[in-house]
Design an enzyme around this catalytic site. Structure first.
Site, short mmCIF file in Angstrom:
data_model
loop_
_atom_site.label_atom_id
_atom_site.label_comp_id
_atom_site.label_asym_id
_atom_site.label_seq_id
_atom_site.Cartn_x
_atom_site.Cartn_y
_atom_site.Cartn_z
N ARG A 1 0.94 -1.16 0.01
CA ARG A 1 -0.02 -0.12 0.04
C ARG A 1 0.92 1.23 -0.01
NH1 ARG A 1 -5.31 1.35 3.70
NH2 ARG A 1 -6.19 -0.03 1.94
N HIS B 1 -7.23 0.67 -6.57
CA HIS B 1 -7.46 0.04 -5.04
C HIS B 1 -8.33 -1.36 -5.60
CE1 HIS B 1 -7.86 -1.31 -1.20
NE2 HIS B 1 -8.63 -0.47 -0.69
N GLN C 1 -10.15 -3.99 -3.52
CA GLN C 1 -11.46 -3.51 -3.04
C GLN C 1 -12.72 -3.70 -4.23
OE1 GLN C 1 -12.09 -2.13 0.18
NE2 GLN C 1 -14.19 -2.73 -0.44
N ASP D 1 -17.24 7.19 -1.69
CA ASP D 1 -16.05 7.14 -0.88
C ASP D 1 -15.69 8.18 -0.13
OD1 ASP D 1 -13.43 6.03 -0.03
OD2 ASP D 1 -12.48 6.29 -1.90
N CYS E 1 -16.15 1.48 0.51
CA CYS E 1 -15.12 0.80 0.98
C CYS E 1 -14.69 0.63 2.51
CB CYS E 1 -13.76 0.97 0.21
SG CYS E 1 -13.47 2.86 0.14
N ARG F 1 -13.33 -8.88 1.59
CA ARG F 1 -11.93 -8.59 1.35
C ARG F 1 -11.06 -9.84 1.47
NH1 ARG F 1 -9.93 -3.46 1.26
NH2 ARG F 1 -7.97 -4.50 0.88
N1 NVA Z 1 -10.03 6.56 -1.54
C1 NVA Z 1 -9.63 6.03 -0.40
C2 NVA Z 1 -9.78 4.73 0.11
C3 NVA Z 1 -9.42 4.24 1.57
C4 NVA Z 1 -9.68 2.63 1.69
C5 NVA Z 1 -8.32 6.28 0.04
O1 NVA Z 1 -7.29 6.29 -0.92
O2 NVA Z 1 -7.81 6.97 1.10
N1 CP Z 2 -11.33 -0.39 2.52
C1 CP Z 2 -9.85 -0.45 2.77
O1 CP Z 2 -8.91 -0.56 2.10
O2 CP Z 2 -9.92 -0.33 4.10
P1 CP Z 2 -8.53 0.04 4.89
O3 CP Z 2 -7.93 1.17 4.82
O4 CP Z 2 -8.87 -0.01 6.59
O5 CP Z 2 -7.30 -1.00 4.81
#
Ligand code: NVA
Ligand code: CP
Length: 311
Positions: A111, A138, A141, A227, A267, A295
């Site tokens: 990540r 992502h 997800q 989101d 998500c 997930r």
């Molecule tokens: N769009 C959000 C998703 C978090 C799971 C982010 O990138 O922070």
């Molecule tokens: N939806 C998702 O990826 O959640 P986290 O940021 O908690 O991993």
């Protein structure tokens, strides 16, 4: 179990477009089987002695727990790294990190920020690399979201998904999925936060339609999804985004404009009263808890597919 040999045919999962529709059909079918076994306490351990490195340069709850628990359930183990507690935070080049880490483990999940960073890692990795979220995508997800849709409503082919909110990593991944799996995305974002077809990495605009009014985007949709207004890494824009996104809150009127049996997904983490009303996310059409749980099941299927191919 890690080997020093260069694997000629390794597959990575860096974006949704990395798999074909046929491969998704396989991954979803295996996920259903793996989930059934989990629910009936039947062991499923095809990854005994396999190790996965998980690298987090941004915060996480779901991604960490789902990958970590999933890997243990399959008989493997994980190594958890963050920017702060590894040499990644002290400017060791990503290419060097990839060469070293991938000599010791069988699989890597990352990540991070720019997609270019995970691509650089993958280019120097001896083992499959999974995108656990980047600024641009992502895919894990959306894998869970589509599996959840299929569980509740059957095939997503020919259906309509309404995206209400930021033209972000989730929106881009929905667009890729629509092109591969044959559904349509109705996209409504505030001005200045539109999706960019070249960033989304899609071939044409055939599988999505843009709407100024989020209510119009929801009309007739089979799934309404949104989101956070501010994704991780964009916190400096928080105030400007709060103003720009004020009308992009999924409310009960928007759900009424969708199909009567429309699902709501998010998500997570969610901000009730910002991108979604509490009555919607906590209401009868919301499947966000199944979505979060899934997930783990889809990622177990994904890890199995990347390491062992079609079983
Ligand atoms: N769009 C959000 C998703 C978090 C799971 C982010 O990138 O922070
Ligand atoms: N939806 C998702 O990826 O959640 P986290 O940021 O908690 O991993």
């Amino acid at each position: 179990m890690s080997s020093n040999a260069q694997a000629p045919n390794i597959r990575h999962y860096l974006q949704f477009a990395d798999f074909t529709a046929d491969e998704y059909a396989h991954v979803f079918a295996r996920a259903a089987l793996i989930k059934k076994k989990f629910k009936t306490y039947e062991k499923h351990q095809p990854l005994v002695d396999r190790t996965m490195a998980m690298i987090f340069e941004k915060a996480s709850t779901r991604t960490r727990v789902s990958f970590e628990a999933g890997m243990y359930q399959m008989g493997g183990s994980v190594v958890h790294l963050t920017t702060g507690d590894s040499q990644l935070g002290r400017a060791e080049p990503i290419e060097d990190s990839a060469k070293v880490i991938s000599r010791m483990v069988d699989l890597v999940m990352i990540r991070t920020f720019e997609q270019a960073k995970i691509e650089a890692f993958a280019a120097h990795s001896r083992v499959p690399v999974i995108n656990g979220l980047t600024n641009e995508f992502h895919p894990c997800q959306i894998l869970a979201d589509i599996f959840t849709f299929i569980e509740h409503r059957g095939s997503i082919k020919g259906r309509t998904v309404a995206w209400v909110g930021d033209g972000n990593n989730m929106a881009n991944t929905w667009l890729q999925a629509a092109e591969i799996l044959g559904f349509t995305v109705h996209v409504s974002t505030p001005t200045g936060y539109e999706v960019d077809q070249s960033v989304a990495g899609i071939r044409s605009s055939d599988s999505y339609k843009v709407f100024k009014d989020p209510m119009e985007a929801c009309r007739g949709a089979d799934l309404v999804t949104t989101d956070v207004w501010t994704s991780m890494g964009y916190e400096a824009e928080n105030e400007a985004r709060r103003k720009a996104f004020a009308d992009w809150c999924v409310d009960q009127d928007m759900m009424r404009a969708a199909q009567p049996d429309a699902l709501f997904m998010h998500c997570l983490p969610a901000h009730r009263g910002e991108e979604v009303e509490a009555e919607v996310i906590d209401g009868p059409q919301s499947v966000v808890w199944d979505e979060a749980e899934n997930r783990m099941h889809v990622q177990k299927s994904l890890m199995e597919f990347l390491l062992l191919g079609r079983l």
